[in-house]
Scaffold this active site. Structure first.
Site, PDB file in Angstrom:
ATOM      1  CB  SER A   2      37.484  38.284 -18.308  1.00  0.00           C
ATOM      2  OG  SER A   2      38.094  38.731 -17.145  1.00  0.00           O
TER       3      SER A   2
ATOM      4  CG  HIS B 166      38.509  43.564 -17.794  1.00  0.00           C
ATOM      5  ND1 HIS B 166      39.522  42.710 -18.171  1.00  0.00           N
ATOM      6  CD2 HIS B 166      37.537  42.788 -17.262  1.00  0.00           C
ATOM      7  CE1 HIS B 166      39.175  41.475 -17.870  1.00  0.00           C
ATOM      8  NE2 HIS B 166      37.972  41.487 -17.322  1.00  0.00           N
TER       9      HIS B 166
HETATM   10  C1  GTR Z   1      38.357  39.342 -12.121  1.00  0.00           C
HETATM   11  C2  GTR Z   1      39.487  38.363 -12.028  1.00  0.00           C
HETATM   12  C3  GTR Z   1      40.133  38.198 -13.360  1.00  0.00           C
HETATM   13  C4  GTR Z   1      39.137  38.090 -14.493  1.00  0.00           C
HETATM   14  C5  GTR Z   1      37.872  38.892 -14.279  1.00  0.00           C
HETATM   15  C6  GTR Z   1      36.673  38.516 -15.170  1.00  0.00           C
HETATM   16  O1  GTR Z   1      37.764  39.571 -10.908  1.00  0.00           O
HETATM   17  O2  GTR Z   1      40.420  38.845 -11.099  1.00  0.00           O
HETATM   18  O3  GTR Z   1      41.003  37.088 -13.330  1.00  0.00           O
HETATM   19  O4  GTR Z   1      38.820  36.778 -14.761  1.00  0.00           O
HETATM   20  O5  GTR Z   1      37.418  38.824 -12.995  1.00  0.00           O
HETATM   21  O6  GTR Z   1      36.425  37.353 -15.454  1.00  0.00           O
HETATM   22  O7  GTR Z   1      35.960  39.442 -15.563  1.00  0.00           O
END
Ligand code: GTR
Length: 389
Positions: free
Chosen positions: A226, A368
């Site tokens: 991420s 995610h």
């Molecule tokens: C979210 C963000 C993403 C990603 C994520 C993370 O809120 O929108 O770009 O980086 O966090 O790091 O888990």
């Protein structure tokens, strides 16, 4: 059902092709002066530096310093019988002195025992709670399955990104910004944001890893998930010592093409996380087409080294197709440098990794996250390209 499946594949392929064609992407093999880039020499002497500079000035910002003078490290704890004797644990404090103080990176490193050759391995930039990278191994998080890495003959290294820069907007007072920015001048619009700072931190860890004879410095991977994945990519672009760069679910301003405008977009990420990128990046809020670069060129900056892009099927916010297409469109640079990037231009189905070329890809089914499945595929890819049994 077979005809149906075939039809579905066909429709998916057409959708992929259409998406790619609709995007008017900057060409990594056309220099700023309009000239075609046709040789390896031209790539490394002219086009690569120029693209790197565009990413510095327009997106991530410029690190004001390389390896700081007076940088030192100390072994704080060593356990030669970690993981039931399978590994040696080294806990190392890396001191980074600057104006009025220092940052200290706490590196956790497991190296496999009973090996003759220097060990290749993976450095994770950790952006999750510390319990995910527990050096005592009482806590064993799938986010960093260190035992699995050791079993497969890799070192497992990690540090927490907040050691370099806390992940909060405080006008760049704390962390390495406070240590290395010039206090007497206003912050330039291309000054480094937090992502560039974290990437810089991974390079300092590499400085340390290079000092160890038991580590194979030619085969060190940098991994991030991420926001950590965005960081790993930028780190691999800036620091060519990393032989493999792994972006997991990195999404917007990571592997995902900005011009797809799908999921998280530039305006949104700049609003939510005003400290991640440089000030200039705001110019592209709701204006992605004006960017002089796109993220396939970030992947191309890794060429001809190994790159890995991992997506997750339910991670629409990170735009899996946009991540895949960045790999596809980095391909011409890999080919110019004598290799193949991805070995397919259509997105593979979930859980069917694409490992044959110098860019690896998989779409994991699920959300995610960084999981044992992902790590397993990163290691498969490294095994294959580093010709390990
Ligand atoms: C979210 C963000 C993403 C990603 C994520 C993370 O809120 O929108 O770009 O980086 O966090 O790091 O888990």
């Amino acid at each position: 059902p077979r005809t149906l499946a075939l039809l579905a594949t066909l429709v998916a392929a057409m959708a992929n092709a259409a998406y790619a064609d609709e995007l008017d992407l900057p060409d990594p093999l056309v220099a700023e002066n309009g000239q075609a880039v046709t040789s390896e020499h031209q790539w490394f002497k002219q086009r690569r530096p120029e693209m790197l500079e565009l990413f510095r000035t327009q997106v991530y910002g410029r690190a004001p310093i390389g390896r700081p003078g007076g940088m030192r490290w100390e072994l704080e704890n060593e356990d030669p019988q970690a993981m039931d004797g399978a590994a040696t644990l080294s806990q190392v404090a890396i001191h980074l002195p600057g104006r009025g103080g220092e940052a200290v990176v706490h590196l956790t490193l497991f190296t496999p025992n009973n090996v003759e050759e220097p060990t290749p391995g993976f450095l994770l930039i950790c952006n999750r709670d510390l319990e995910n990278i527990d050096p005592t191994r009482r806590e064993k998080s799938p986010f960093w399955p260190a035992e699995r890495l050791i079993e497969r003959g890799y070192f497992a290294a990690t540090f927490h990104y907040a050691d370099i820069d806390p992940d909060e907007h405080d006008d760049f007072q704390n962390g390495v910004h406070g240590l290395y920015d010039d206090p007497d001048h206003p912050r330039p619009d291309d000054a480094w944001g937090s992502v560039a700072a974290w990437a810089w931190g991974a390079s300092r860890v590499m400085d340390y890893l290079e000092s160890r004879a038991d580590i194979d410095r030619e085969r060190v991977a940098v991994v991030g998930h991420s926001r950590g994945g965005k960081t790993a990519l930028w780190c691999g672009a800036e620091d060519q010592r990393f032989a493999l760069v792994v972006s997991n679910n990195s999404g917007c301003t990571g592997a995902a093409l900005a011009r797809r405008k799908h999921g998280e977009r530039v305006a949104r990420i700049n609003r939510s996380f005003p400290h991640w990128f440089c000030e200039n990046y705001n110019r592209y809020n709701d204006n992605e087409d004006a960017l002089p670069v796109d993220q396939h060129e970030l992947v191309a900056l890794v060429a001809p080294r190994l790159a890995y892009i991992a997506s997750a099927s339910e991670d629409d916010w990170a735009d899996p197709l946009g991540e895949f297409l960045a790999g596809v469109h980095a391909g011409p640079v890999y080919r110019l440098l004598g290799g193949e990037g991805l070995t397919a231009s259509d997105m593979p189905p979930a859980d069917q990794p694409l490992h044959g070329g110098r860019i690896g890809y998989h779409l994991r089914s699920g959300g995610h996250n960084l999981t044992e499945y992902d790590w397993g595929r990163f290691m498969d890819f490294a095994d294959r390209h580093w010709r390990r049994p």
